[in-house]
Design a protein around this motif. Structure first.
Motif, PDB file in Angstrom:
ATOM      1  N   SER A  54       0.833  -1.204   0.000  1.00 59.54           N
ATOM      2  CA  SER A  54       0.000   0.000   0.000  1.00 59.54           C
ATOM      3  C   SER A  54       0.870   1.258   0.000  1.00 59.54           C
ATOM      4  O   SER A  54       0.438   2.313  -0.434  1.00 59.54           O
ATOM      5  CB  SER A  54      -0.914   0.013   1.219  1.00 59.54           C
ATOM      6  OG  SER A  54      -1.473  -1.248   1.397  1.00 59.54           O
ATOM      7  N   ASP A  55       2.099   1.119   0.533  1.00 60.39           N
ATOM      8  CA  ASP A  55       2.976   2.281   0.601  1.00 60.39           C
ATOM      9  C   ASP A  55       3.659   2.558  -0.737  1.00 60.39           C
ATOM     10  O   ASP A  55       4.208   3.625  -0.947  1.00 60.39           O
ATOM     11  CB  ASP A  55       4.047   2.077   1.686  1.00 60.39           C
ATOM     12  CG  ASP A  55       3.426   2.127   3.067  1.00 60.39           C
ATOM     13  OD1 ASP A  55       2.275   2.595   3.162  1.00 60.39           O
ATOM     14  OD2 ASP A  55       4.080   1.699   4.026  1.00 60.39           O
ATOM     15  N   GLU A  57       4.245   3.753  -4.224  1.00 61.79           N
ATOM     16  CA  GLU A  57       3.596   4.903  -4.866  1.00 61.79           C
ATOM     17  C   GLU A  57       2.877   4.531  -6.161  1.00 61.79           C
ATOM     18  O   GLU A  57       1.787   5.010  -6.433  1.00 61.79           O
ATOM     19  CB  GLU A  57       4.635   5.987  -5.137  1.00 61.79           C
ATOM     20  CG  GLU A  57       4.045   7.382  -5.037  1.00 61.79           C
ATOM     21  CD  GLU A  57       5.144   8.425  -5.028  1.00 61.79           C
ATOM     22  OE1 GLU A  57       5.274   9.110  -6.048  1.00 61.79           O
ATOM     23  OE2 GLU A  57       5.872   8.537  -4.014  1.00 61.79           O
ATOM     24  N   ASP A  60      -0.324   2.838  -5.433  1.00 60.99           N
ATOM     25  CA  ASP A  60      -1.263   3.866  -4.984  1.00 60.99           C
ATOM     26  C   ASP A  60      -1.884   4.609  -6.167  1.00 60.99           C
ATOM     27  O   ASP A  60      -3.087   4.824  -6.219  1.00 60.99           O
ATOM     28  CB  ASP A  60      -0.510   4.872  -4.101  1.00 60.99           C
ATOM     29  CG  ASP A  60      -1.177   5.042  -2.757  1.00 60.99           C
ATOM     30  OD1 ASP A  60      -1.801   4.064  -2.282  1.00 60.99           O
ATOM     31  OD2 ASP A  60      -1.074   6.151  -2.198  1.00 60.99           O
ATOM     32  N   THR A  61      -1.016   4.972  -7.112  1.00 62.24           N
ATOM     33  CA  THR A  61      -1.484   5.694  -8.298  1.00 62.24           C
ATOM     34  C   THR A  61      -2.451   4.838  -9.100  1.00 62.24           C
ATOM     35  O   THR A  61      -3.497   5.321  -9.546  1.00 62.24           O
ATOM     36  CB  THR A  61      -0.276   6.068  -9.193  1.00 62.24           C
ATOM     37  OG1 THR A  61       0.716   6.679  -8.357  1.00 62.24           O
ATOM     38  CG2 THR A  61      -0.677   7.031 -10.289  1.00 62.24           C
ATOM     39  N   SER A  64      -5.786   4.594  -7.286  1.00 66.90           N
ATOM     40  CA  SER A  64      -6.532   5.853  -7.402  1.00 66.90           C
ATOM     41  C   SER A  64      -7.146   5.972  -8.784  1.00 66.90           C
ATOM     42  O   SER A  64      -8.284   6.433  -8.930  1.00 66.90           O
ATOM     43  CB  SER A  64      -5.615   7.049  -7.148  1.00 66.90           C
ATOM     44  OG  SER A  64      -5.127   6.995  -5.830  1.00 66.90           O
ATOM     45  N   GLY A 254      -8.583   9.054   0.052  1.00 67.83           N
ATOM     46  CA  GLY A 254      -8.669   7.753  -0.613  1.00 67.83           C
ATOM     47  C   GLY A 254     -10.060   7.146  -0.723  1.00 67.83           C
ATOM     48  O   GLY A 254     -10.223   6.157  -1.417  1.00 67.83           O
TER      49      GLY A 254
ATOM     50  N   GLY B  67      -7.908   2.292   2.039  1.00 65.77           N
ATOM     51  CA  GLY B  67      -7.015   1.504   1.197  1.00 65.77           C
ATOM     52  C   GLY B  67      -7.633   0.157   0.849  1.00 65.77           C
ATOM     53  O   GLY B  67      -7.567  -0.297  -0.300  1.00 65.77           O
ATOM     54  N   GLN B  70     -10.212   0.514  -1.782  1.00 59.99           N
ATOM     55  CA  GLN B  70      -9.615   0.683  -3.111  1.00 59.99           C
ATOM     56  C   GLN B  70      -9.198  -0.656  -3.704  1.00 59.99           C
ATOM     57  O   GLN B  70      -9.453  -0.934  -4.877  1.00 59.99           O
ATOM     58  CB  GLN B  70      -8.404   1.611  -3.030  1.00 59.99           C
ATOM     59  CG  GLN B  70      -8.785   3.073  -2.879  1.00 59.99           C
ATOM     60  CD  GLN B  70      -7.596   3.996  -3.103  1.00 59.99           C
ATOM     61  OE1 GLN B  70      -6.447   3.588  -2.970  1.00 59.99           O
ATOM     62  NE2 GLN B  70      -7.873   5.242  -3.416  1.00 59.99           N
ATOM     63  N   TRP B  71      -8.566  -1.504  -2.878  1.00 59.81           N
ATOM     64  CA  TRP B  71      -8.170  -2.830  -3.350  1.00 59.81           C
ATOM     65  C   TRP B  71      -9.402  -3.656  -3.732  1.00 59.81           C
ATOM     66  O   TRP B  71      -9.425  -4.326  -4.757  1.00 59.81           O
ATOM     67  CB  TRP B  71      -7.387  -3.579  -2.262  1.00 59.81           C
ATOM     68  CG  TRP B  71      -5.944  -3.197  -2.197  1.00 59.81           C
ATOM     69  CD1 TRP B  71      -5.349  -2.398  -1.271  1.00 59.81           C
ATOM     70  CD2 TRP B  71      -4.899  -3.607  -3.085  1.00 59.81           C
ATOM     71  NE1 TRP B  71      -4.017  -2.271  -1.533  1.00 59.81           N
ATOM     72  CE2 TRP B  71      -3.708  -3.013  -2.635  1.00 59.81           C
ATOM     73  CE3 TRP B  71      -4.865  -4.417  -4.216  1.00 59.81           C
ATOM     74  CZ2 TRP B  71      -2.489  -3.200  -3.280  1.00 59.81           C
ATOM     75  CZ3 TRP B  71      -3.656  -4.612  -4.858  1.00 59.81           C
ATOM     76  CH2 TRP B  71      -2.481  -4.002  -4.389  1.00 59.81           C
TER      77      TRP B  71
END
Lengths: 261, 217
Positions: A54-55, A57, A60-61, A64, A254, B67, B70-71
């Motif tokens: 999850s960390d 980047e 994450d992009t 999103s 998020g 998070g 999102q997953w």
């Protein structure tokens, strides 16, 4: 070997150091391969689940981007004529749960006398509104299910002005993409125009037949049974109509922006 | 005779490979989708536990509720579209009827009893015994129910008919959870069986090249 030993004067530490240098890449290679193998196993995948993935980047992009894609899918799925189910008074959840990013006693106190609702952006009439003026408009009431992003739900009774009536009264450009909200508790969010115009979207002034209490969002809350709880702003101070995406308090961290149900 | 699966004689014809490429590909993509859906789902569950327990954070995916969501809402596309591709191939190739039917309680019990006594043959990986048939058909239905109840939780207003069919939003939460638990139970048994008959893992990775020969026997 002999000559070499002589030349170095049989320097034991140097020999060891050299030997280590020779062996080290092999050891490293082995452990790297082991790590790769291990990360291919289920355990390895589970290891990733803690936080490291999850960390990352780029992950994450990507997530999103998929969330933005899901916004578009939800906009496309949204049927303006689909109504959320309504319930009898006997099914109201009592007490209705308080939920915010702060505790109940930290809910802001808004004074009715000095309160003015600001209306800006793509609207014909930008004058501010007093509560009495909103109460003078046609009122409607509904008992609907509030669904929280956490999964729980509760049935409540909200009354107020149909938001589409309000938007038309202020001459809002209903072809604009977004309606945004700024609140007395520093909360902010924005919604799509289609949901803003939905028949069950209320500018709620009452809860369960009485003036909306402080903990539920006095002086007003936007109540949308077609959206998750975090999309329903409380303590609204300003409403703006815009074509520019402005996100939201949780959305910027998020949560999915559309957040529809 | 009891060593033989109950329905050997009923199979008229089989497709050439026991584990064709599309099957192996959709199987592993499904495994990935299920892993992400389940572990992120546990994190979402923890935000507001439906029952009297929570999942340890260390085995969940996403780090926090946002998070995990999102997953969950990313992997759902993989789960659904990969699942649709699998079902399409399965039906169009005739594999679904040839491999998974007939199946019935009598045959399942017969093969289960044989399996427990260690007398069930796994010589031909292209042939599913009745316990396998029931288990694989079960997991297909289970995932379909997971998706249906998931749609109700995601869009209870837009999918109003589905919501009513599943007994409303709150009931759909229970359905979603129970189907998840059954899926995890299936995976556990599935992995034990793979450990007992490791050749099946090889077949699911590389395909089963011997099955063509076996067919002519």
């Amino acid at each position: 070997m002999k000559t070499r030993d002589k030349s170095t004067g049989l320097d034991e530490p140097t020999i060891l150091l050299e030997a280590r240098k020779l062996i080290a890449p092999r050891i490293e290679d082995r452990s790297r391969r082991d790590f790769l193998l291990r990360s291919l196993t289920l355990g390895g995948v589970a290891m990733l689940s803690g936080c490291s993935l999850s960390d990352n980047e780029s992950v994450d992009t990507a997530l999103s981007a998929i969330s933005r894609f899901n916004d578009r899918v939800q906009g496309w799925l949204f049927n303006p004529n689909a109504m959320a189910p309504t319930y009898p008074q006997s099914m109201i959840t009592r007490p209705f749960p308080f939920n915010a990013f702060y505790s109940e006693d930290e809910a802001p106190t808004v004074e009715e006398e000095s309160y003015r609702l600001e209306v800006t952006g793509l609207v014909a009439d930008k004058r501010s509104w007093r509560l009495d003026e909103l109460r003078a408009m046609a009122q409607t009431e509904q008992i609907t299910r509030h669904i929280c992003v956490e999964g729980w739900s509760a049935i409540g009774r909200w009354g107020g002005v149909r938001f589409s009536d309000f938007l038309r009264r202020v001459g809002a450009d209903t072809d604009a993409k977004y309606v945004g909200f700024k609140c007395a508790d520093d909360y902010y969010t924005s919604i799509d125009m289609a949901t803003a115009l939905h028949a069950q979207t209320l500018l709620a002034l009452t809860y369960d037949g009485a003036t909306l209490p402080r903990q539920y969002g006095f002086p007003m809350k936007l109540r949308m049974p077609t959206k998750l709880g975090y999309k329903n702003p409380k303590h609204i101070q300003a409403i703006f109509v815009s074509n520019t995406y402005s996100g939201g308090y949780w959305e910027d961290q998020g949560y999915n922006w559309f957040g529809g149900s | 005779m009891s060593a033989l699966p109950a329905s050997t004689s009923v199979i008229p014809h089989r497709p050439a490979a026991s584990h064709p490429r599309w099957l192996r590909l959709t199987h592993w993509l499904n495994a990935l989708a299920v892993l992400v859906m389940v572990t992120s789902g546990w994190r979402i569950y923890n935000a507001s536990p439906l029952y009297d327990f929570s999942f340890p954070s260390s085995i969940t995916l996403g780090g926090w509720l946002g998070g995990a969501l999102q997953w969950h809402f990313a992997a759902m596309w993989l789960l659904v579209f990969n699942g649709l591709i699998y079902l399409t191939f399965n039906i169009a190739s005739g594999r679904l009827w040839q491999r998974f039917f007939p199946v019935g309680p009598k045959g399942v019990l017969h093969d289960l009893w044989a399996a427990l006594r260690g007398r069930l043959s796994h010589a031909d990986l292209a042939h599913y015994n009745q316990v396998q048939r029931a288990a694989y058909l079960f997991v297909m239905v289970d995932i379909i129910l997971l998706v249906a109840s998931g749609l109700v939780l995601w869009k209870s207003v837009q999918f109003g008919l589905l919501r009513e069919l599943l007994g409303g939003y709150e009931t759909a939460r229970h359905v979603h959870f129970i189907c998840m638990a059954l899926l995890v139970a299936f995976v556990a048994v599935h992995l034990v069986m793979v450990a007992l008959v490791p050749r099946t893992l090889r077949a699911m990775v590389l395909g089963n090249k011997d099955s063509g020969n076996k067919e002519s026997v």
